[in-house]
Design a protein around this motif. Structure first.
Motif, PDB file in Angstrom:
ATOM      1  N   ASP A 116       0.830  -1.205   0.000  1.00 29.68           N
ATOM      2  CA  ASP A 116       0.000   0.000   0.000  1.00 29.68           C
ATOM      3  C   ASP A 116       0.866   1.259   0.000  1.00 29.68           C
ATOM      4  N   ALA A 117       1.915   1.245   0.818  1.00 23.76           N
ATOM      5  CA  ALA A 117       2.802   2.404   0.895  1.00 23.76           C
ATOM      6  C   ALA A 117       3.511   2.628  -0.440  1.00 23.76           C
ATOM      7  N   ARG A 118       3.896   1.538  -1.092  1.00 23.42           N
ATOM      8  CA  ARG A 118       4.591   1.662  -2.376  1.00 23.42           C
ATOM      9  C   ARG A 118       3.643   2.196  -3.463  1.00 23.42           C
ATOM     10  N   ALA A 119       2.396   1.724  -3.436  1.00 21.23           N
ATOM     11  CA  ALA A 119       1.421   2.199  -4.423  1.00 21.23           C
ATOM     12  C   ALA A 119       1.138   3.684  -4.224  1.00 21.23           C
ATOM     13  N   LEU A 120       1.073   4.105  -2.953  1.00 25.60           N
ATOM     14  CA  LEU A 120       0.853   5.521  -2.663  1.00 25.60           C
ATOM     15  C   LEU A 120       2.051   6.360  -3.111  1.00 25.60           C
ATOM     16  N   ALA A 121       3.262   5.800  -2.900  1.00 23.07           N
ATOM     17  CA  ALA A 121       4.484   6.518  -3.298  1.00 23.07           C
ATOM     18  C   ALA A 121       4.572   6.640  -4.818  1.00 23.07           C
ATOM     19  N   GLU A 122       4.162   5.567  -5.532  1.00 30.66           N
ATOM     20  CA  GLU A 122       4.193   5.606  -7.002  1.00 30.66           C
ATOM     21  C   GLU A 122       3.207   6.653  -7.529  1.00 30.66           C
ATOM     22  N   GLN A 123       2.045   6.711  -6.894  1.00 33.88           N
ATOM     23  CA  GLN A 123       1.054   7.708  -7.304  1.00 33.88           C
ATOM     24  C   GLN A 123       1.578   9.125  -7.055  1.00 33.88           C
ATOM     25  N   ASP A 124       2.243   9.307  -5.896  1.00 33.53           N
ATOM     26  CA  ASP A 124       2.812  10.622  -5.558  1.00 33.53           C
ATOM     27  C   ASP A 124       3.912  10.998  -6.555  1.00 33.53           C
ATOM     28  N   LEU A 125       4.728  10.002  -6.939  1.00 35.49           N
ATOM     29  CA  LEU A 125       5.802  10.257  -7.900  1.00 35.49           C
ATOM     30  C   LEU A 125       5.236  10.648  -9.262  1.00 35.49           C
ATOM     31  N   LYS A 126       4.192   9.976  -9.666  1.00 34.50           N
ATOM     32  CA  LYS A 126       3.582  10.275 -10.961  1.00 34.50           C
ATOM     33  C   LYS A 126       3.033  11.704 -10.973  1.00 34.50           C
ATOM     34  N   MET A 127       2.431  12.129  -9.861  1.00 29.50           N
ATOM     35  CA  MET A 127       1.868  13.469  -9.790  1.00 29.50           C
ATOM     36  C   MET A 127       2.973  14.536  -9.781  1.00 29.50           C
ATOM     37  N   THR A 128       4.009  14.307  -8.977  1.00 28.01           N
ATOM     38  CA  THR A 128       5.107  15.283  -8.909  1.00 28.01           C
ATOM     39  C   THR A 128       5.868  15.358 -10.230  1.00 28.01           C
ATOM     40  N   GLN A 129       5.989  14.228 -10.928  1.00 29.46           N
ATOM     41  CA  GLN A 129       6.657  14.231 -12.235  1.00 29.46           C
ATOM     42  C   GLN A 129       5.862  15.083 -13.233  1.00 29.46           C
ATOM     43  N   SER A 130       4.545  14.948 -13.184  1.00 32.50           N
ATOM     44  CA  SER A 130       3.696  15.716 -14.086  1.00 32.50           C
ATOM     45  C   SER A 130       3.808  17.217 -13.794  1.00 32.50           C
ATOM     46  N   GLU A 131       3.797  17.568 -12.502  1.00 37.55           N
ATOM     47  CA  GLU A 131       3.902  18.985 -12.130  1.00 37.55           C
ATOM     48  C   GLU A 131       5.273  19.545 -12.513  1.00 37.55           C
ATOM     49  N   PHE A 132       6.308  18.725 -12.335  1.00 35.66           N
ATOM     50  CA  PHE A 132       7.660  19.180 -12.705  1.00 35.66           C
ATOM     51  C   PHE A 132       7.756  19.405 -14.211  1.00 35.66           C
ATOM     52  N   ASP A 133       7.236  18.482 -14.998  1.00 33.21           N
ATOM     53  CA  ASP A 133       7.303  18.623 -16.462  1.00 33.21           C
ATOM     54  C   ASP A 133       6.540  19.859 -16.934  1.00 33.21           C
ATOM     55  N   ARG A 134       5.378  20.082 -16.314  1.00 29.04           N
ATOM     56  CA  ARG A 134       4.584  21.252 -16.704  1.00 29.04           C
ATOM     57  C   ARG A 134       5.324  22.550 -16.351  1.00 29.04           C
ATOM     58  N   GLN A 135       5.916  22.610 -15.162  1.00 29.74           N
ATOM     59  CA  GLN A 135       6.651  23.816 -14.756  1.00 29.74           C
ATOM     60  C   GLN A 135       7.917  24.007 -15.600  1.00 29.74           C
ATOM     61  N   ALA A 136       8.562  22.918 -15.965  1.00 29.49           N
ATOM     62  CA  ALA A 136       9.743  23.011 -16.825  1.00 29.49           C
ATOM     63  C   ALA A 136       9.385  23.596 -18.190  1.00 29.49           C
ATOM     64  N   GLU A 137       8.213  23.226 -18.707  1.00 28.01           N
ATOM     65  CA  GLU A 137       7.764  23.749 -20.000  1.00 28.01           C
ATOM     66  C   GLU A 137       7.443  25.244 -19.896  1.00 28.01           C
ATOM     67  N   ILE A 138       6.792  25.636 -18.793  1.00 28.49           N
ATOM     68  CA  ILE A 138       6.484  27.059 -18.590  1.00 28.49           C
ATOM     69  C   ILE A 138       7.773  27.875 -18.508  1.00 28.49           C
ATOM     70  N   THR A 139       8.728  27.382 -17.733  1.00 23.98           N
ATOM     71  CA  THR A 139      10.015  28.086 -17.582  1.00 23.98           C
ATOM     72  C   THR A 139      10.758  28.151 -18.906  1.00 23.98           C
ATOM     73  N   ARG A 140      10.711  27.070 -19.669  1.00 20.83           N
ATOM     74  CA  ARG A 140      11.399  27.041 -20.964  1.00 20.83           C
ATOM     75  C   ARG A 140      10.823  28.088 -21.919  1.00 20.83           C
ATOM     76  N   LEU A 141       9.493  28.182 -21.951  1.00 27.41           N
ATOM     77  CA  LEU A 141       8.867  29.165 -22.843  1.00 27.41           C
ATOM     78  C   LEU A 141       9.250  30.594 -22.455  1.00 27.41           C
ATOM     79  N   LEU A 142       9.300  30.865 -21.143  1.00 28.86           N
ATOM     80  CA  LEU A 142       9.715  32.199 -20.694  1.00 28.86           C
ATOM     81  C   LEU A 142      11.166  32.484 -21.067  1.00 28.86           C
ATOM     82  N   LEU A 143      12.028  31.495 -20.887  1.00 25.11           N
ATOM     83  CA  LEU A 143      13.452  31.686 -21.178  1.00 25.11           C
ATOM     84  C   LEU A 143      13.695  31.858 -22.665  1.00 25.11           C
TER      85      LEU A 143
END
Length: 360
Positions: free
Chosen positions: A183-210
């Motif tokens: 259960d803990a691993r499944a929760l961690a995988e879900q958390d990783l998937k969400m943080t990866q998505s947020e990181f990719d989206r923020q990286a794209e926003i920063t790239r466009l500004l730069l």
């Protein structure tokens, strides 16, 4: 007041996990997700643009206003959103001093008239300088400041947000590695998937500004062209003012003008051309003076002559003159017809006849 304890606890937990991740990275105890090379290059380019924009802006401000106290005062006026009072610049002060002194000496005198004309020209240059400073401030300094205080601050804000998303991502990766139970691993995988998505989206926003830095460079290039054009206009105006002033203060005597237009071998000798004030009469043009000099040049001997204007010797073979002094002059065989040999005590040298009046 709606106080959400759960939200506060979640935010505190996020900040704590970021702090732990950052500390472990510093000690080499945790992995760090590296940004892709293109994004790193864009960040480096943005930092370089910010650095040189600040430096150019500062040096331009020093060029336009060398007085640091005045620069501070203008900065405070700008921050208080108040209009900077119009100041009298150094050209205006010099011009007014020249006009006042020329008026006291007398506009009818050669020196007084020259001072007034110089003072008026200095005031014209002062006006041109104000226009140059105003144009440069609007078309060059303001866009540079807007970039530093607007666009680049936005870039810094998004870059900081990207750094936080990266810490969240790496913290999620560490949490997944430490998870043992299903259960803990499944929760961690879900958390990783969400943080990866947020990181990719923020990286794209920063790239466009730069990537917008390229547009900033293009805009600053146009501003640079405006600044160069303003400088060119300013210096061209100053040059024209001084040319006009020089024409008012003096001109080449007609005898020298005709000699300068001849390209003969005998004209190769160095001849200093005296400049006379336009407001003063040319004694060489009067009939009596001309006949007196002609007689002196045709026969040997010397005569007394009064100096009409100050004259600075252009070479060691010439004699400097002071207005109203009396010297002895004589003709030397082979000397140009517009010059005589002058003597003052033990001093001797060539003097221009247009600066002299023969005495009886």
């Amino acid at each position: 007041m709606d106080f959400n304890v759960k939200r506060l606890a979640a935010d505190a937990g996020t900040l704590f996990s970021r702090a732990v991740q950052f500390t472990e990275e510093k000690f080499g105890q945790a992995e760090k997700t590296e940004l892709d090379a293109h994004l790193e290059n864009l960040l480096t380019r943005a930092e370089s643009t910010k650095h040189w924009t600040e430096k150019i802006l500062k040096q331009t401000e020093v060029l336009l206003q060398p007085n640091p106290n005045v620069r501070i005062e203008e900065f405070l006026y700008e921050k208080l959103d108040k209009k900077v009072p119009t100041r009298i610049n150094n050209h205006d002060l010099l011009g007014q001093s020249m006009i006042d002194s020329g008026t006291e000496f007398g506009p009818g005198t050669a020196y007084g008239n020259a001072l007034i004309k110089c003072g008026e020209t200095e005031k014209q240059i002062g006006g041109a300088e104000r226009e140059f400073i105003q144009s440069s401030a609007i078309n060059f300094l303001t866009p540079f400041r807007n970039f530093l205080e607007g666009d680049f601050k936005t870039i810094l804000k998004e870059r900081k947000l990207l750094q936080n998303k990266r810490l969240d991502l790496d913290a999620a990766k560490t949490k997944l590695k430490k998870a043992k139970m299903g259960d803990a691993r499944a929760l961690a995988e879900q958390d990783l998937k969400m943080t990866q998505s947020e990181f990719d989206r923020q990286a794209e926003i920063t790239r466009l500004l730069l990537e917008g830095i390229s547009s900033t460079h293009a805009h600053h290039l146009r501003c640079l062209n405006d600044f160069v054009e303003a400088q060119m206009t300013y210096y061209a105006q100053c040059y024209q003012y001084m040319v006009d002033l020089q024409k008012q203060l003096g001109s080449f005597p007609s005898a020298f003008s005709s000699n300068n237009n001849q390209s003969t071998a005998s004209a190769a000798a160095s001849i200093s051309v005296p400049i006379l004030p336009l407001s003063a009469p040319l004694p060489a043009t009067t009939t009596n003076a001309s006949s007196g000099f002609t007689e002196l040049q045709n026969f040997s001997g010397s005569r007394k002559a009064r100096v009409l204007y100050d004259y600075d010797a252009a070479g060691s073979n010439e004699l400097s003159l002071l207005a109203d002094e009396v010297i002895m002059v004589s003709s030397v065989p082979g000397m140009d017809s517009d010059w005589l040999m002058g003597e003052r005590g033990n001093q001797k040298g060539k003097v221009p006849i247009t600066y002299l009046e023969l005495l009886n």
